[in-house]
Scaffold this active site. Sequence first.
Site, PDB file in Angstrom:
ATOM      1  N   LEU A   1       0.866  -1.418   0.110  1.00 15.85           N
ATOM      2  CA  LEU A   1       0.065  -0.026  -0.046  1.00 15.85           C
ATOM      3  C   LEU A   1       0.865   1.320  -0.095  1.00 15.85           C
ATOM      4  O   LEU A   1       0.315   2.521  -0.082  1.00 15.85           O
ATOM      5  CB  LEU A   1      -0.941   0.061   1.098  1.00 15.85           C
ATOM      6  CG  LEU A   1      -1.948  -0.887   1.219  1.00 15.85           C
ATOM      7  CD1 LEU A   1      -2.828  -0.940   2.609  1.00 15.85           C
ATOM      8  CD2 LEU A   1      -3.036  -0.908   0.030  1.00 15.85           C
ATOM      9  N   HIS A   2       2.172   1.138   0.173  1.00 15.23           N
ATOM     10  CA  HIS A   2       2.720   2.564   0.408  1.00 15.23           C
ATOM     11  C   HIS A   2       2.066   3.356   1.348  1.00 15.23           C
ATOM     12  O   HIS A   2       1.573   4.573   1.178  1.00 15.23           O
ATOM     13  CB  HIS A   2       2.972   3.319  -0.910  1.00 15.23           C
ATOM     14  CG  HIS A   2       3.924   2.979  -2.021  1.00 15.23           C
ATOM     15  ND1 HIS A   2       3.813   3.289  -3.223  1.00 15.23           N
ATOM     16  CD2 HIS A   2       4.919   2.037  -2.078  1.00 15.23           C
ATOM     17  CE1 HIS A   2       4.924   2.469  -3.999  1.00 15.23           C
ATOM     18  NE2 HIS A   2       5.304   1.880  -3.281  1.00 15.23           N
TER      19      HIS A   2
ATOM     20  N   ALA B   1      -3.022   5.901  -1.376  1.00 15.00           N
ATOM     21  CA  ALA B   1      -3.593   5.911  -2.727  1.00 15.00           C
ATOM     22  C   ALA B   1      -2.755   4.834  -3.841  1.00 15.00           C
ATOM     23  O   ALA B   1      -3.260   5.094  -4.968  1.00 15.00           O
ATOM     24  CB  ALA B   1      -3.494   7.587  -3.412  1.00 15.00           C
ATOM     25  N   HIS B   2      -2.045   4.113  -3.343  1.00 13.16           N
ATOM     26  CA  HIS B   2      -1.115   3.174  -4.219  1.00 13.16           C
ATOM     27  C   HIS B   2      -1.649   2.009  -3.803  1.00 13.16           C
ATOM     28  O   HIS B   2      -1.039   1.400  -2.634  1.00 13.16           O
ATOM     29  CB  HIS B   2       0.409   3.504  -4.039  1.00 13.16           C
ATOM     30  CG  HIS B   2       0.694   4.804  -4.275  1.00 13.16           C
ATOM     31  ND1 HIS B   2       1.936   5.418  -3.996  1.00 13.16           N
ATOM     32  CD2 HIS B   2       0.159   5.826  -5.228  1.00 13.16           C
ATOM     33  CE1 HIS B   2       1.991   6.517  -4.513  1.00 13.16           C
ATOM     34  NE2 HIS B   2       1.040   6.991  -5.236  1.00 13.16           N
ATOM     35  N   GLN B   3      -2.405   1.013  -4.537  1.00 23.71           N
ATOM     36  CA  GLN B   3      -2.583  -0.199  -4.139  1.00 23.71           C
ATOM     37  C   GLN B   3      -1.704  -1.370  -5.016  1.00 23.71           C
ATOM     38  O   GLN B   3      -2.065  -1.157  -6.153  1.00 23.71           O
ATOM     39  CB  GLN B   3      -4.026  -0.590  -4.092  1.00 23.71           C
ATOM     40  CG  GLN B   3      -4.695   0.300  -2.871  1.00 23.71           C
ATOM     41  CD  GLN B   3      -5.161   1.394  -3.477  1.00 23.71           C
ATOM     42  OE1 GLN B   3      -5.793   1.658  -4.705  1.00 23.71           O
ATOM     43  NE2 GLN B   3      -5.205   2.581  -2.847  1.00 23.71           N
TER      44      GLN B   3
END
Length: 657
Positions: free
Chosen positions: A408-409, A586-588
Amino acid sequence: MKGKQSHARLRKSWEKKNYDRQLLSSSEMESLISICETFFPPLDPPSKLDHHDQINNSIKYFFQSSASQKPIPNEVDDHAHNPAWEAIDYKPDTTNSKAINQERPLENGIIETFYETPTTLLQSLTSKGLSVTEDHIDNLYRIKCDVVIVGSGCGGGVAAAILAGAGQKVVVLEKGNYYTAPDYSSLEGPSMDELLEKGGMIPTTDGAVMLLAGSTVGGGTAVNWSAALNTPDPVLKEWSEEHGLSLFGSPQYKFAMQSVTQRLGVTTECVKEGFQNQVLRKGCENLGLEADRVPRNSSESHYCGSCYYGCRSADKQGTDVTWLVDAVNLGAVIITGCKAEKLRLVKHGRRRENRCIGVVARSLNNEIKRELQIEAKVTISACGSLRTPPLLMSSGLRNKKIGKNLHLHPSLMVWGYFPPQGPTSEFEGKSYEGGLITSAHRVILDQRPNSMPRALIETPALGPAACAALSPWESGNDIKKRMLRYSRTAHLFVMVRDKGSGEVKSERRISYELTQEDRENMTAGLRRALKILIAAGAVEVGTYRSDGQRIECIGKNEEEIEEFLGSVSATKGPMAACFWAVYCTAHQMGSCRMSKRENEGAVDENGESWEAEGLFVCDGSVLPSAVGVNPMITIQSTAYCIAKKLAESLKKGEFNF
C-alpha cells in the site's frame, strides 16, 4: 456564471438524496445533533486571534456555526459557495473550466448506461459495431467481441489501446461515469463522492489505513497527483533476479517505459511551484538536503491545485485523454456505469484447468434490468488491486495467492504553519494551489549508488473537509482555530516502500499490517519531514497523532526541538492502547502478483491466470512487491508489455472461440 456549468453530479453533494427526518425518532435526532455540536460546536468568537488583524464577520460566523447546521463545511449552495470558505481563506476555482469548449474525446466510442433506457441501450450497443442479441428467457443481452477489459485506469487504458491497435474489437467496462474537463467542479464533497471508490473512504478492517482509489473513466489517472516516475533500477533488479521475472530486466520493459512516458507527455521542469512545494524545497535547501524535481504527466506550466477532483485545464494526461482516446479511435467501445459481476469460466482449457470466455456485468442504472453477458476470446481484469481479487474469487478461482501480498505504500502526514505576514510571507499562494507534487525528498540510509530510500517525502492534496476529518480532535475551539490556518498550513506526507503486506478478502474486507522495519522507516521520514518544515520557517509544526502532538518553534532552542522530534514515531492505528494515527494510501499493488511458479502468485509472467486460460490481469495487482515510488508508470509499462505479447498471441489464433 456564463456558459456551461460543471456537471450536476460534481456540483451538488446532496442532489437526489433524500434524508427524511421521519426515519429517525425525535430522541435519535437530538442525539445526532448533540454529537455533531460536540465535535464542531457554536462558540463565542474570540476577541483576538493569532495572525489576524481583526475578527471579521466571516470569522465570527465560523465560530458561531455548528456541524448540526446547514451548510456543513463541504456542502455548497447553487452558486458553489459556502460561507465558511471566507473564514478559512479557501477559494477553489469554481468558474467555468478553461477547457469549456473541449469536445468529449471519447464520445464516438462511449456508452453511458446511466443515461440509457432498456430500449436505447440496445440501439447504442449495435450502433457501436457490436454484435448484440437479446435473450428474453435469461433476461440478458449477449454481446460478442474479441477482448473485454474490466476497468479503464492505468492498466485497462493501456491494454485497450494496444489491443485495439492490433485489430481486435475491444469492449471496456467501467463502473464509474465519464467526465471531461468542463464537467469538473473543484468541489471537494461531490467530487470525491463521484470520482473515488466509496467517496475515498475505504478503511482496512481495523481502521488503521484509509485507502483512496479512483472510480471513474480513467480510474486513478483521472484523480491522481500527476507524479510520473519510472520504476527504480533496484526494484527492477529485485523483480528480475530475486523473483525470477525476466520481463523486468528486459529491453522490452525499458522500451515500454519510454513509450508510456512519451504518450503521457511526461515533463520534469516546473515553471511555478505551489505553496507546499515551495516550503518543501526551501526547507531542504536550508538543511543542505536534496529536493528532486518530480516528473509529471502534464506541461511545465501546469498549476492545477484541483487535479485530485479532476483536471479542469485538461492538461493532466490520464488514460481518459490518452490511451483510451487511441483505443476509441481504433474502434474500441467503453461502457460506463457498468459493474462486472463475475467471470464466465468453463472447465478443461487446453493449458489450464479452466477457460475464461467472458464476463457477466450489470448496469448501475436501476431502470436497466437485463444483465450484459459479454463473450470474448480474451478477458482482462484491470479493476485494480482492491477489486480484481474479489472479481476472481467470486467467479470460482481458488488460487490461494489471489488477494494476498497487498502492498500500500502507507503514508503519514505532518504539518507546519506559515503565517501570511512576516518572514514566511516569501512563500506565495495557498496550501490548495499549484501543482500537487512537483518536489520530493528521499530519506537515504545507504549512500551506495541506486539504493532505495528509507522513505519518500512529498506534498499531498488536502481539501478542507478531509483536513478537518484527519486532524486530531482536542476540542471544538481547537479544530476551528486549526481550520482558520488551513490555507497557510503546509502538509508533507511520508511514504515508505512497505515490507509488510495485507489481504483483500472481499470488496468489504481488507486487512493490512506494517512490519517493524516499516515503522522505523516511517519514523525516520516523519522526523526528517518535521525538520524540513522547521528549517523552512514554520512557526508551529505537528503530526496527526491522536493527542494533537505539536510544538511552537519560535523561542525554542535546538535541544527542545530535538526532544520534540525524539517523541515522534510511527504509531499504530485506532485500535492502539494509547496514541494512534490513521495511515492513508493511494497506491495499491501486488494482490494478484506475477510469479514464475503457480504456488507463488496468481498470474504467470504473461499476466495470464494460473487457473484459467484466456484470463489476464493488467493492473497494479500483478506487481511482485511495492514499487517505492508513485506506481503509475510502472503499472502502465507492465500493462504495455502484457498487452503487446497478448496481441501477438491473438494474431497467431491462440485464443479463438
